[in-house]
Enzyme design. Structure first.
Site, PDB file in Angstrom:
ATOM      1  N   GLU A 104       3.162  -7.517 -15.089  1.00 29.14           N
ATOM      2  CA  GLU A 104       3.304  -7.790 -13.667  1.00 29.14           C
ATOM      3  C   GLU A 104       4.283  -6.779 -13.051  1.00 29.14           C
ATOM      4  O   GLU A 104       5.199  -6.309 -13.725  1.00 29.14           O
ATOM      5  CB  GLU A 104       3.794  -9.246 -13.497  1.00 29.14           C
ATOM      6  CG  GLU A 104       4.111  -9.705 -12.096  1.00 29.14           C
ATOM      7  CD  GLU A 104       2.923  -9.724 -11.143  1.00 29.14           C
ATOM      8  OE1 GLU A 104       2.248  -8.693 -11.026  1.00 29.14           O
ATOM      9  OE2 GLU A 104       2.703 -10.769 -10.501  1.00 29.14           O
ATOM     10  N   ASP A 105       4.068  -6.452 -11.791  1.00 31.94           N
ATOM     11  CA  ASP A 105       4.958  -5.476 -11.157  1.00 31.94           C
ATOM     12  C   ASP A 105       6.306  -6.070 -10.790  1.00 31.94           C
ATOM     13  O   ASP A 105       7.352  -5.525 -11.087  1.00 31.94           O
ATOM     14  CB  ASP A 105       4.286  -4.849  -9.915  1.00 31.94           C
ATOM     15  CG  ASP A 105       3.743  -5.896  -8.948  1.00 31.94           C
ATOM     16  OD1 ASP A 105       3.778  -7.102  -9.260  1.00 31.94           O
ATOM     17  OD2 ASP A 105       3.254  -5.502  -7.868  1.00 31.94           O
ATOM     18  N   ASP A 108       9.220 -12.372  -7.727  1.00 29.27           N
ATOM     19  CA  ASP A 108      10.065 -12.643  -6.564  1.00 29.27           C
ATOM     20  C   ASP A 108      10.371 -14.150  -6.546  1.00 29.27           C
ATOM     21  O   ASP A 108      11.372 -14.589  -7.105  1.00 29.27           O
ATOM     22  CB  ASP A 108       9.294 -12.169  -5.319  1.00 29.27           C
ATOM     23  CG  ASP A 108      10.056 -12.324  -4.030  1.00 29.27           C
ATOM     24  OD1 ASP A 108      11.245 -12.654  -4.071  1.00 29.27           O
ATOM     25  OD2 ASP A 108       9.457 -12.104  -2.961  1.00 29.27           O
ATOM     26  N   PHE A 157      13.136  -5.723   0.016  1.00 26.00           N
ATOM     27  CA  PHE A 157      11.691  -5.557  -0.120  1.00 26.00           C
ATOM     28  C   PHE A 157      11.414  -4.144  -0.607  1.00 26.00           C
ATOM     29  O   PHE A 157      11.740  -3.175   0.065  1.00 26.00           O
ATOM     30  CB  PHE A 157      11.005  -5.802   1.226  1.00 26.00           C
ATOM     31  CG  PHE A 157       9.517  -5.914   1.098  1.00 26.00           C
ATOM     32  CD1 PHE A 157       8.922  -7.134   0.788  1.00 26.00           C
ATOM     33  CD2 PHE A 157       8.708  -4.800   1.276  1.00 26.00           C
ATOM     34  CE1 PHE A 157       7.541  -7.231   0.652  1.00 26.00           C
ATOM     35  CE2 PHE A 157       7.330  -4.895   1.146  1.00 26.00           C
ATOM     36  CZ  PHE A 157       6.741  -6.117   0.839  1.00 26.00           C
ATOM     37  N   ARG A 170       1.792   2.711  -2.368  1.00 30.70           N
ATOM     38  CA  ARG A 170       1.595   2.481  -3.802  1.00 30.70           C
ATOM     39  C   ARG A 170       1.755   3.770  -4.606  1.00 30.70           C
ATOM     40  O   ARG A 170       2.083   3.748  -5.783  1.00 30.70           O
ATOM     41  CB  ARG A 170       0.198   1.915  -4.074  1.00 30.70           C
ATOM     42  CG  ARG A 170      -0.018   0.508  -3.547  1.00 30.70           C
ATOM     43  CD  ARG A 170      -1.289  -0.076  -4.146  1.00 30.70           C
ATOM     44  NE  ARG A 170      -1.791  -1.222  -3.401  1.00 30.70           N
ATOM     45  CZ  ARG A 170      -1.392  -2.476  -3.587  1.00 30.70           C
ATOM     46  NH1 ARG A 170      -0.476  -2.748  -4.496  1.00 30.70           N
ATOM     47  NH2 ARG A 170      -1.905  -3.455  -2.874  1.00 30.70           N
TER      48      ARG A 170
END
Ligand code: IMP
Ligand code: MG
Length: 182
Positions: A104-105, A108, A157, A170
């Site tokens: 997973e990136d 959060d 963010f 991206r």
């Protein structure tokens, strides 16, 4: 207030450099390769955000593996977690009895990864572990197991290295954050 399209690369402050990313991933890959020595894994890429992290990691892993892709969408174009997770693409092979590692990136609120782990656990893998490039510890809203973690970051963010803001950025080779006010 700016619209997403008004944000440009000039508004992005670098946080983790390309070199730092590569060095940390080399360490993580060594750890994973050591833990699964003598076994073969199913490496699951969580689309879309993890595709660059995933492709770097699988090239650093010294293990026999199969690659699978799981598409989820959780955010729409907003900067806050909706908590809603939609499956947009399923894996194509059985996970039953296999050693599954999910890539997973970013974690959060933790809602997306816990949803994914729960969904994959139902497929009865022999083992199931998770590897996330980034974690925002102060944002967690649920308990979630991240077995292999790249970096802990603050609540900012972030974008780049596969991670987007409203579908953009991206392709940046580093992780940066969008400066306040954008
Ligand atoms: P969670 O469900 O709140 O843990 O959110 C996980 C997903 O939200 C990640 O897979 C990302 O797609 C997205 N996300 C969370 N934080 C950020 C961020 O800082 N930038 C871009 N996307 C993010
Ligand atoms: Mg994601």
């Amino acid at each position: 207030m700016y619209k997403p399209d008004d944000v440009t690369e000039a508004h992005i402050r670098p946080l983790i450099t390309h070199v730092q990313l590569q060095e940390r991933m080399t360490e993580l890959a060594r750890e994973i390769s050591h833990d699964y020595r003598g076994q073969s894994i199913v490496a699951v890429c969580i689309l879309k955000g993890s595709f660059i992290f995933f492709s770097d990691m699988i090239r650093k892993l010294d293990l026999p593996m199969h690659c699978e892709f799981l598409g989820v969408s959780s955010y729409g174009n907003k900067m806050v977690s909706s908590g809603e997770v939609k499956l947009t693409l399923d894996v194509s092979d059985t996970l039953e009895g296999r050693h599954v590692v999910v890539f997973e990136d970013i974690v959060d609120s933790g809602l997306t990864l816990s949803y994914i782990l729960q969904a994959l656990r139902a497929r009865r893998p022999a083992t199931l572990k998770s590897c996330s490039l980034l974690l925002k510890p102060d944002s967690l809203k649920t308990e979630v197991d991240v077995d292999y973690l790249g970096f802990k970051i603050g609540n900012e963010f972030v974008v780049g290295y596969g991670i987007d803001y409203a579908g953009r950025f991206r392709g940046l080779p580093y992780i940066g954050f969008i400066e306040h006010g954008h």
